[in-house]
Motif scaffolding. Structure first.
Motif, PDB file in Angstrom:
ATOM      1  N   SER A  44       0.845  -1.197   0.000  1.00 13.62           N
ATOM      2  CA  SER A  44       0.000   0.000   0.000  1.00 13.62           C
ATOM      3  C   SER A  44       0.877   1.242   0.000  1.00 13.62           C
ATOM      4  CB  SER A  44      -0.887   0.005   1.237  1.00 13.62           C
ATOM      5  OG  SER A  44      -1.377   1.294   1.454  1.00 13.62           O
ATOM      6  N   ARG A  45       0.626   2.098  -0.941  1.00 12.44           N
ATOM      7  CA  ARG A  45       1.357   3.361  -0.982  1.00 12.44           C
ATOM      8  C   ARG A  45       0.439   4.509  -0.614  1.00 12.44           C
ATOM      9  NH1 ARG A  45       4.737   0.240  -0.894  1.00 12.44           N
ATOM     10  NH2 ARG A  45       6.602   0.025  -2.182  1.00 12.44           N
ATOM     11  N   HIS A  46      -0.622   4.185   0.121  1.00 10.18           N
ATOM     12  CA  HIS A  46      -1.538   5.243   0.547  1.00 10.18           C
ATOM     13  C   HIS A  46      -0.789   6.246   1.399  1.00 10.18           C
ATOM     14  CE1 HIS A  46      -5.346   3.781  -0.865  1.00 10.18           C
ATOM     15  NE2 HIS A  46      -5.053   2.575  -0.443  1.00 10.18           N
TER      16      HIS A  46
ATOM     17  N   THR B 244       2.967   5.386   5.102  1.00  2.00           N
ATOM     18  CA  THR B 244       1.667   4.893   4.667  1.00  2.00           C
ATOM     19  C   THR B 244       0.700   4.882   5.822  1.00  2.00           C
ATOM     20  OG1 THR B 244       0.566   3.130   3.467  1.00  2.00           O
ATOM     21  CG2 THR B 244       2.094   2.486   5.161  1.00  2.00           C
TER      22      THR B 244
END
Lengths: 388, 300
Positions: A44-46, B244
């Protein structure tokens, strides 16, 4: 009790509520660093979601409350007694309320007396009516109707016509028993000490006393002498028409509560002349005599010598009355027909005056703010959140 | 066993020791008189202890004279001779310093130390030779194989001095391992197995005839990923960082990590490597029980 703000503009300080909100949001943006060897499996690169998450909610609430109270403090909150819609019926001692019809049914019945006791209480018949009316006007909320029942002759007035911040239902009841008027003062006893060439003055004074005697049989002829003898203690007023300094004995005699009248050549060195006030004015406004205190007595200084050529008023027919008014300033009238003393409507808005009865909440707020500040400091420093 | 080992070994691990036995999984070696086949009788003639007879022990190993005196069966452990050599390969790269927030003083390396100390105790009890190889600060350090109490102390000392740090060494740096670990030796690797080079080394050792086992040591956070909120994850070995949102990354990470572990297990199984996983909040004896179970004694 109603709540009011004397300075509502200070509520603009509530904008400061944004500061703790921003602070607690800015903390949220901090990222906690963490060693994590399995990093490569996090796909995840959120970006961390900037959700509106407020941290340290208790502390935040406390700070918001604190700022809100400070803004409230600046707005000068007051509490006022609840405006009572019941009319007040105030009875001036001496009047009989039973003779007044009709009267409001639901009413607060009070005496016009210090503390405004209920009608059952016994009060003195002599009251400072004007002063009490003003006090009552300041105490009562402006919306409360006020009915005053006064005897047809009011006593206890003062120099100023009563002027209230509300319309007053002013009822008068006729009374027969009148308060006895003050006894008339006896005519002053005069003395004259004149220089040899001023003997003519004595004639004028004798004429004055003779004029007084028309209405006042007890008026005593003046004690006239050319010598420098100090008059006896029974004399009220001394006309000192000698040149040169006034002797010390005469001064002491005057300071015992008597009146000394002097002419321009007389010299009375000590004493502040500026405290003198104009006592007697001519028809054109020029000052004819000034007066100032001298010990317990007073000094009347004629601006011109007491001669017909320099003081033409000496020959006027009303000179005896004028002189008596100068020497015996009567008391201000304290009684008047009640119909004539109906209170005026003051141009001043009574709202501002009724705030006198409002109690400020600022001291309590200050205490509360101080307590909250202590609690806030305790929470903010005891928290382990930022040190972890 | 001495108290020195207690510093590394939690009590539950110590209690588990009697139920464990180091054994080569290579079928080529038939079981003989001792627990392991022997070519050099002169070695390991050190009396260690009597122990009570357990069903399944060879009847010839019972000390009958002692039985005559005490009316009990005892087995003389000192009679054993063993050529089995146990090599412990402890990964002490920087990632082994990682621990759980719930128990920050208990790192992966501490768990590896405990497991290594337990294996040393096992080998000592069985009279086996054992050696220690550690990888720290990008270098390979070797305690040459030996046996006996002094060898145990040397290993304990090396474990005690071990500090996690640095990356995994390159192939040239690992060459001494090939020189020391002989064919047929038992090799147990303790590490996180995150470096592909480490797994490849195990595969090559297994292919070259070494009896290789491995324990992958994971933290509970890697298993559960219990984070919420913004995190800046950092890999201390590569220096990589990742900013993240943990809650958003959780499902993806757990899935990927599960697959990675399955792939690793499949890869090791394909290479004939015994594999067990230890998570820091689980009992320490579980992987050893899985890798080195006491042999089932089906008659003598």
């Amino acid at each position: 009790m109603t709540f009011a703000l004397l300075f509502p503009g200070a509520l603009a300080a509530l904008a400061a509520l944004g500061i703790p909100l921003l602070l607690h949001l800015a903390r949220r943006a901090e990222q906690r660093p963490l060693d994590f060897a399995a990093l490569r499996w996090i796909r995840s690169r959120h970006r961390p979601a900037r959700r509106v998450v407020l941290e340290e909610r208790r502390l935040l609430m406390l700070r918001l409350l604190l700022l809100g109270l400070v803004a409230l403090f600046l707005a000068e909150p007051v509490v006022r007694p609840t405006p009572e819609s019941r009319p007040w019926v105030v009875v001036v001692p001496g009047a009989d309320p039973a003779e007044v019809q009709p009267l409001p049914e639901e009413a607060e019945w009070r005496w016009l007396a210090p503390g405004f006791p209920a009608l059952g209480a016994s009060v003195s018949a002599q009251q400072p009516v004007s002063s009490l009316l003003r006090e009552l006007d300041a105490l009562l909320p402006s919306s409360t109707p006020l009915v005053v029942i006064a005897p047809s002759v009011l006593h206890g007035l003062d120099g100023e016509r009563v002027s209230l911040g509300r319309d007053v239902d002013w009822r008068t009841v006729p009374v027969t028993a009148s308060v006895p008027a003050g006894t008339r003062m006896p005519a002053p006893r005069l003395a004259l000490r004149h220089a040899d060439e001023r003997g003519a003055v004595a004639g004028y004074l004798r004429a004055v006393v003779a004029a007084w005697r028309l209405r006042d049989r007890d008026a005593v002829a003046p004690d006239v002498a050319a010598a420098l003898r100090v008059p006896g203690p029974e004399i009220d007023t001394l006309f000192w028409l000698q040149p040169g300094n006034v002797p010390e004995a005469v001064r002491e005699w005057t300071e015992a509560g008597r009146t000394l009248v002097v002419e321009p050549p007389a010299v009375l060195t000590d004493g502040p002349e500026e405290t003198a006030v104009a006592l007697w004015r001519a028809a054109d406004g020029s000052v004819l005599a000034t007066a100032r205190p001298l010990g317990a007595g007073r000094l009347i200084r004629l601006q011109q010598p007491l001669r017909p050529d320099t003081l033409p008023q000496l020959l006027e027919p009303d000179f005896p009355a004028v002189l008596r008014a100068l020497l015996q300033p009567g008391p201000a009238p304290v009684s008047a027909p009640a119909e004539a003393q109906r209170p005026l409507r003051s141009p001043v808005d009574s709202d501002g005056r009724s705030s006198l009865a409002a109690r400020s909440l600022q001291p309590w707020l200050a205490l509360l703010i101080a307590l909250l500040l202590l609690r806030e400091r305790w929470l903010a420093t005891a928290t382990r959140r930022w040190t972890a | 066993m001495s108290d020195v080992g207690a510093r590394f070994m939690p009590p539950e691990l110590r209690e588990a020791l009697p139920g464990l036995r180091l054994a080569s999984r290579r079928p080529a070696r038939a079981r003989g008189i001792g627990q392991h086949p022997s070519r050099s009788r002169g070695e390991g003639l050190e009396f260690s202890e009597y122990r009570t007879y357990e069903p399944g022990d060879d009847l010839r190993r019972i000390d009958w004279k002692l039985y005559a005196r005490s009316d009990r069966y005892f087995v003389r452990e000192a009679e054993r001779e063993s050529p089995l050599t146990l090599w412990l390969l402890v990964d002490a790269s920087a990632s082994m310093e990682q621990s759980d927030a719930a128990r920050p003083r208990w790192t992966r390396l501490d768990a590896a130390r405990a497991l290594a100390a337990a294996c040393v105790a096992l080998a000592l009890r069985q009279g086996d030779r054992f050696g220690l190889a550690t990888v720290a600060a990008g270098r390979l350090e070797i305690v040459p194989a030996g046996s006996g109490l002094r060898q145990r102390d040397r290993c304990h000392l090396a474990l005690h001095r071990l500090q996690a740090g640095g990356p995994w060494p390159d192939e040239a740096g690992l060459r001494p391992l090939w020189e020391r670990v002989g064919a047929g030796d038992l090799l147990l690797m303790l590490g996180d197995h995150f470096e592909a080079a480490g797994v490849a080394l195990l595969e090559r050792l297994a292919a070259a005839g070494r009896d290789v086992s491995s324990v992958q040591i994971l933290t509970a956070e890697e298993r559960d990923f219990p984070f919420t909120g913004g995190y800046r994850f950092r890999d201390v070995e590569s220096g990589a960082e990742l900013l993240t949102d943990a809650a958003a990354a959780r499902a993806g990470f757990l899935e990927d990590f599960r697959i990675a572990r399955l792939q690793l297990a499949a890869r090791l199984a394909a290479a004939g490597i015994g594999h067990a996983t230890h998570v820091l909040d689980e009992p320490l004896d579980t992987p050893l029980r899985r890798l080195f179970p006491a042999p089932r004694r089906s008659g003598a």
